[in-house]
Design a protein around this motif. Structure first.
Motif, PDB file in Angstrom:
ATOM      1  N   ASN A 252       0.998   0.857  -2.401  1.00 65.00           N
ATOM      2  CA  ASN A 252       1.735   0.204  -1.319  1.00 65.00           C
ATOM      3  C   ASN A 252       2.920  -0.561  -1.904  1.00 65.00           C
ATOM      4  O   ASN A 252       2.908  -0.936  -3.080  1.00 65.00           O
ATOM      5  CB  ASN A 252       0.826  -0.787  -0.563  1.00 65.00           C
ATOM      6  CG  ASN A 252      -0.320  -0.109   0.150  1.00 65.00           C
ATOM      7  OD1 ASN A 252      -0.120   0.584   1.140  1.00 65.00           O
ATOM      8  ND2 ASN A 252      -1.530  -0.301  -0.375  1.00 65.00           N
ATOM      9  N   PRO A 253       3.956  -0.808  -1.097  1.00 64.08           N
ATOM     10  CA  PRO A 253       5.074  -1.631  -1.573  1.00 64.08           C
ATOM     11  C   PRO A 253       4.590  -3.035  -1.928  1.00 64.08           C
ATOM     12  O   PRO A 253       3.658  -3.564  -1.304  1.00 64.08           O
ATOM     13  CB  PRO A 253       6.022  -1.663  -0.366  1.00 64.08           C
ATOM     14  CG  PRO A 253       5.631  -0.509   0.485  1.00 64.08           C
ATOM     15  CD  PRO A 253       4.164  -0.316   0.281  1.00 64.08           C
ATOM     16  N   ILE A 254       5.216  -3.614  -2.945  1.00 65.20           N
ATOM     17  CA  ILE A 254       4.862  -4.977  -3.340  1.00 65.20           C
ATOM     18  C   ILE A 254       5.672  -5.929  -2.466  1.00 65.20           C
ATOM     19  O   ILE A 254       6.892  -6.054  -2.621  1.00 65.20           O
ATOM     20  CB  ILE A 254       5.179  -5.229  -4.820  1.00 65.20           C
ATOM     21  CG1 ILE A 254       4.561  -4.139  -5.695  1.00 65.20           C
ATOM     22  CG2 ILE A 254       4.667  -6.605  -5.250  1.00 65.20           C
ATOM     23  CD1 ILE A 254       4.973  -4.214  -7.146  1.00 65.20           C
ATOM     24  N   THR A 255       5.024  -6.592  -1.536  1.00 66.93           N
ATOM     25  CA  THR A 255       5.707  -7.532  -0.654  1.00 66.93           C
ATOM     26  C   THR A 255       5.562  -8.956  -1.180  1.00 66.93           C
ATOM     27  O   THR A 255       4.688  -9.245  -2.015  1.00 66.93           O
ATOM     28  CB  THR A 255       5.137  -7.467   0.763  1.00 66.93           C
ATOM     29  OG1 THR A 255       3.761  -7.902   0.730  1.00 66.93           O
ATOM     30  CG2 THR A 255       5.200  -6.039   1.309  1.00 66.93           C
ATOM     31  N   ARG A 256       6.405  -9.838  -0.675  1.00 68.47           N
ATOM     32  CA  ARG A 256       6.315 -11.244  -1.068  1.00 68.47           C
ATOM     33  C   ARG A 256       4.943 -11.799  -0.705  1.00 68.47           C
ATOM     34  O   ARG A 256       4.317 -12.524  -1.491  1.00 68.47           O
ATOM     35  CB  ARG A 256       7.415 -12.049  -0.363  1.00 68.47           C
ATOM     36  CG  ARG A 256       7.422 -13.553  -0.745  1.00 68.47           C
ATOM     37  CD  ARG A 256       8.220 -14.375   0.231  1.00 68.47           C
ATOM     38  NE  ARG A 256       7.605 -14.366   1.558  1.00 68.47           N
ATOM     39  CZ  ARG A 256       6.550 -15.114   1.910  1.00 68.47           C
ATOM     40  NH1 ARG A 256       5.970 -15.915   1.017  1.00 68.47           N
ATOM     41  NH2 ARG A 256       6.056 -15.053   3.122  1.00 68.47           N
ATOM     42  N   GLU A 257       4.481 -11.473   0.497  1.00 67.37           N
ATOM     43  CA  GLU A 257       3.206 -12.011   0.960  1.00 67.37           C
ATOM     44  C   GLU A 257       2.041 -11.530   0.093  1.00 67.37           C
ATOM     45  O   GLU A 257       1.152 -12.321  -0.273  1.00 67.37           O
ATOM     46  CB  GLU A 257       2.971 -11.600   2.418  1.00 67.37           C
ATOM     47  CG  GLU A 257       3.942 -12.205   3.420  1.00 67.37           C
ATOM     48  CD  GLU A 257       5.278 -11.481   3.456  1.00 67.37           C
ATOM     49  OE1 GLU A 257       6.206 -11.968   4.130  1.00 67.37           O
ATOM     50  OE2 GLU A 257       5.403 -10.426   2.786  1.00 67.37           O
ATOM     51  N   GLN A 258       2.046 -10.240  -0.220  1.00 73.59           N
ATOM     52  CA  GLN A 258       0.945  -9.695  -1.032  1.00 73.59           C
ATOM     53  C   GLN A 258       0.979 -10.279  -2.438  1.00 73.59           C
ATOM     54  O   GLN A 258      -0.067 -10.624  -3.009  1.00 73.59           O
ATOM     55  CB  GLN A 258       1.038  -8.168  -1.079  1.00 73.59           C
ATOM     56  CG  GLN A 258      -0.114  -7.484  -1.816  1.00 73.59           C
ATOM     57  CD  GLN A 258       0.147  -7.303  -3.303  1.00 73.59           C
ATOM     58  OE1 GLN A 258       1.311  -7.330  -3.727  1.00 73.59           O
ATOM     59  NE2 GLN A 258      -0.916  -7.142  -4.080  1.00 73.59           N
ATOM     60  N   GLU A 260       2.248 -13.182  -3.382  1.00 72.56           N
ATOM     61  CA  GLU A 260       1.848 -14.588  -3.316  1.00 72.56           C
ATOM     62  C   GLU A 260       0.336 -14.712  -3.201  1.00 72.56           C
ATOM     63  O   GLU A 260      -0.288 -15.543  -3.892  1.00 72.56           O
ATOM     64  CB  GLU A 260       2.520 -15.256  -2.122  1.00 72.56           C
ATOM     65  CG  GLU A 260       2.134 -16.729  -1.969  1.00 72.56           C
ATOM     66  CD  GLU A 260       2.726 -17.337  -0.710  1.00 72.56           C
ATOM     67  OE1 GLU A 260       3.769 -18.013  -0.830  1.00 72.56           O
ATOM     68  OE2 GLU A 260       2.144 -17.134   0.389  1.00 72.56           O
TER      69      GLU A 260
END
Length: 507
Positions: A252-258, A260
């Motif tokens: 999956n894409p690395i998001t800011r929320e994930q 953090e």
């Protein structure tokens, strides 16, 4: 240049990264026609720049670069681009020589007297960013007339008895040989039907630069926790190891929320990530090709072996493949290779790769979030603080212990040759710039120069006394810098001829 049938290259190299480019330069040095096919249109990437692009070059790699005249251009380029090569240690009171699972050893602990096959004196590894390394290789390849096609990755291949047909970018290319340097997901390896086995990942590793709202909650340095490990370098460079069996890597894409949430869980803090500037994942998956050659297809670099980046061994391992393979493949193309020479590439390099994979796996054991791993870590820390311990780890990490089994003989046989300094101020490494084998004669032994002259330019004769020559009278050194024969008392020309016959066919 070696003459080939029309429109057929001597060698096609799949992959235009450091290993592929270095191999291409080695082949061109020997006069082979070379085509490099690289899938990426643009070789530049933010991940190749600092901080994530920093790579430790082992002593063995630095010496290989020096033999080919590549170290000075690399250093000059880094200075011109203001790349701080020593940034990773300059702020410390002691100079680290490397690490094992993050446990550092230091230069002032290392006892080089334990390496009697090396010339006494300072031993140094080096750090450089991938952008600079690739730029130096690209410049050398272009100056050597290596043909490079970017945006043209290998899609498939067909092996014939006398050539390989390569399908890439909607075109068809032909070569006598194909070398896959096309990375961990190598199309060449899969198309050739070469097996790839090993151990599955235990963790997902994260490398990121981020903006933190409350950076003071993270303590700088490397920290093992009950759930994993994290590294924090202010103001926002972060590494995380999450023992999830690699579940998040490339899924999956690395998001800011994930990111953090993962950082909070591993660090046990309420850190807040306000922006994720750059992030990538990696794992400790450790796999190796079952064979490095199948017919006219060979593998090198990550196409032949993958493991975690722990300890900075991967690039050095691949570059070692390239310099070992280049001259052997060139001699095979020229028709000067004795039977079995090309097979010696796998015989020599496969065990080296297997050792590095186990070295990587051993580091993972120390990083596991368990009481047993913390207890083992404490023992390793105590050992690495000793002089013998630091010397052992330096020998492994720096590649100084590299030793091919070339049979009985002088202790130096099978090891890389020291950079002897001659009385006139020249160095032995400078004599390798032409890519020839060297017959080094410290005492002008009768008949050695005449023998070298009869070898049709395949062997360069080098003579002169040296400041420190380890008691040697003469030696034969392969083009890759590995000592093939050495003697402290040359008896006759025949022993030299017998040594040469293992590596070259001479008239």
């Amino acid at each position: 240049m070696h003459t080939s049938p029309a429109n057929i290259y001597d060698v096609i190299v799949a992959g235009g990264g450091p290993v592929g480019l270095f191999l291409a330069c080695e082949l061109r040095l020997a006069g082979c026609s070379v085509l490099v096919l690289e899938r990426a249109q643009d070789p530049h990437s933010p991940l190749k720049r600092l901080p994530f692009g920093l790579r430790g070059l082992s002593v063995a790699t630095v010496e290989s670069f020096d033999r080919r005249g590549l170290m000075d251009p690399l250093k000059h380029l880094m200075v011109s681009r203001d790349v701080p090569a020593a940034a990773h240690w300059m702020k410390q009171p002691r100079r680290p020589g490397g690490h094992f699972a993050g446990i550092q050893f230091f230069h002032d602990q290392i006892d080089s007297a334990n390496w009697p096959w090396r010339i006494p004196g300072p031993v140094s590894n080096f750090a450089a960013d991938m952008t600079s390394i690739e730029a130096v290789f690209s410049a050398r390849a272009e100056a050597s007339n290596v043909e490079i096609r970017r945006g043209c990755g290998v899609d498939g291949l067909d092996q014939l008895d006398d050539q390989v047909i390569v399908h890439a970018g909607g075109e068809v290319f032909r070569a006598q040989w194909l070398v896959g340097c096309d990375g961990a997901r190598s199309v060449v390896r899969k198309a050739a039907g070469i097996g790839f086995t090993g151990t599955d990942p235990e963790f997902t590793g994260y490398s990121a630069t981020a903006v933190l709202a409350n950076p003071n909650v993270l303590k700088p340095g490397r920290h093992y926790t009950a759930t994993g490990m994290f590294i924090y370098t202010p103001p926002g460079t972060i590494g995380i190891v999450d023992f999830d069996r690699g579940a998040f890597h490339r899924t999956n894409p690395i998001t800011r929320e994930q990111f953090e949430a993962t950082l909070r869980r591993i660090s046990g803090t309420d850190v807040s990530v306000t922006a994720l500037e750059l992030a990538t994942t990696w794992t400790d998956r450790a796999f190796q090709a079952s064979q490095y050659r199948k017919g006219r297809v060979l593998l090198a670099g990550d196409a032949a072996h993958i493991h975690s980046p722990l300890g900075g061994q991967g690039l050095n391992l691949g570059l070692g493949d390239a310099i070992n393979l280049g001259w052997k493949l060139a001699a095979t193309i020229r028709g000067t290779a004795p039977a079995g020479l090309l097979d010696s590439y796998e015989h020599e390099r496969h065990p080296v790769g297997a050792l590095i994979l186990d070295w990587s796996r051993a580091q993972v054991v120390l990083m596991r979030p368990s009481r047993s791993s913390r207890a083992l870590e404490a023992i390793v820390r105590d050992l690495i603080e000793t002089r013998d311990g630091a010397t052992y780890f330096a020998e492994r990490v720096w590649g100084i212990g590299l030793h091919y089994d070339l049979g009985e003989g002088h202790p130096l046989v099978g090891r890389t040759v020291p950079d002897f300094k001659f009385a006139d101020g020249t160095r032995l490494n400078e004599c390798f710039r032409t890519g020839q084998a060297l017959l080094v004669d410290f005492d002008r032994c009768i008949g050695l120069q005449a023998f070298a002259d009869r070898c049709g330019g395949q062997i360069r004769y080098v003579t002169g006394d040296a400041e420190e020559r380890l008691g040697l009278q003469a030696m034969l050194v392969r083009p890759d810098g590995v000592v093939a024969w050495a003697s402290d008392a040359v008896r006759n020309e025949k022993e030299v001829a017998d040594a040469v016959s293992r590596w070259l066919i001479v008239g």
